[in-house]
Design a protein around this motif. Structure first.
Motif, PDB file in Angstrom:
ATOM      1  N   GLN A   3      -2.722 -19.177   1.187  1.00  0.00           N
ATOM      2  CA  GLN A   3      -3.536 -19.627   0.399  1.00  0.00           C
ATOM      3  C   GLN A   3      -3.423 -21.039  -0.265  1.00  0.00           C
ATOM      4  OE1 GLN A   3      -4.833 -17.283  -3.214  1.00  0.00           O
ATOM      5  NE2 GLN A   3      -6.609 -18.594  -3.401  1.00  0.00           N
ATOM      6  N   VAL A   4      -3.927 -21.991  -0.134  1.00  0.00           N
ATOM      7  CA  VAL A   4      -4.025 -23.489  -0.568  1.00  0.00           C
ATOM      8  C   VAL A   4      -4.613 -23.642  -1.681  1.00  0.00           C
ATOM      9  CG1 VAL A   4      -4.083 -25.843   0.390  1.00  0.00           C
ATOM     10  CG2 VAL A   4      -3.475 -24.179   1.945  1.00  0.00           C
ATOM     11  N   HIS A   5      -3.858 -24.180  -2.804  1.00  0.00           N
ATOM     12  CA  HIS A   5      -4.790 -24.435  -3.892  1.00  0.00           C
ATOM     13  C   HIS A   5      -4.953 -25.964  -3.929  1.00  0.00           C
ATOM     14  CE1 HIS A   5      -4.159 -20.405  -5.603  1.00  0.00           C
ATOM     15  NE2 HIS A   5      -2.821 -20.626  -5.147  1.00  0.00           N
ATOM     16  N   HIS A   6      -3.968 -26.663  -3.494  1.00  0.00           N
ATOM     17  CA  HIS A   6      -4.330 -28.195  -3.424  1.00  0.00           C
ATOM     18  C   HIS A   6      -4.169 -28.785  -2.081  1.00  0.00           C
ATOM     19  CE1 HIS A   6      -4.159 -28.221  -8.064  1.00  0.00           C
ATOM     20  NE2 HIS A   6      -3.256 -27.344  -7.879  1.00  0.00           N
ATOM     21  N   ALA A   7      -4.845 -29.841  -1.594  1.00  0.00           N
ATOM     22  CA  ALA A   7      -4.413 -30.348  -0.622  1.00  0.00           C
ATOM     23  C   ALA A   7      -4.357 -31.776  -0.305  1.00  0.00           C
ATOM     24  CB  ALA A   7      -5.463 -29.647   0.670  1.00  0.00           C
ATOM     25  N   CYS A   8      -3.721 -32.486   0.393  1.00  0.00           N
ATOM     26  CA  CYS A   8      -3.721 -33.763   0.223  1.00  0.00           C
ATOM     27  C   CYS A   8      -3.894 -34.362   1.880  1.00  0.00           C
ATOM     28  CB  CYS A   8      -2.772 -34.297  -0.444  1.00  0.00           C
ATOM     29  SG  CYS A   8      -2.320 -36.202  -0.149  1.00  0.00           S
TER      30      CYS A   8
END
Length: 67
Positions: A3-8
């Motif tokens: 699970q990815v909470h923040h992506a850049c």
């Protein structure tokens, strides 16, 4: 799946084809090797620091030479 909470997303474009002399030498000898090592680290070992994927793309001319 993780699970990815923040992506850049980082996208960088560089065109050094018009540089000459000391400027070109500085890039090729000092900057590019560090950039390549960093990109290789992210590609090979980046997951441990949260990098989901990394791809380094280099544009070549019709003869297969970087401009």
């Amino acid at each position: 799946m993780r699970q990815v909470h923040h992506a850049c997303l980082i996208r960088s474009g560089q065109d050094w084809s018009e540089t000459r002399g000391a400027e070109r030498t500085m890039y090729v000898e000092e900057v590019e090797p560090v950039l390549r090592r960093g990109m290789k680290f992210l590609r090979d070992d980046g997951e441990g620091i949260g990098c989901l994927a990394n791809r380094n793309v280099r544009v070549l001319d019709d003869e297969g030479v970087a401009p």
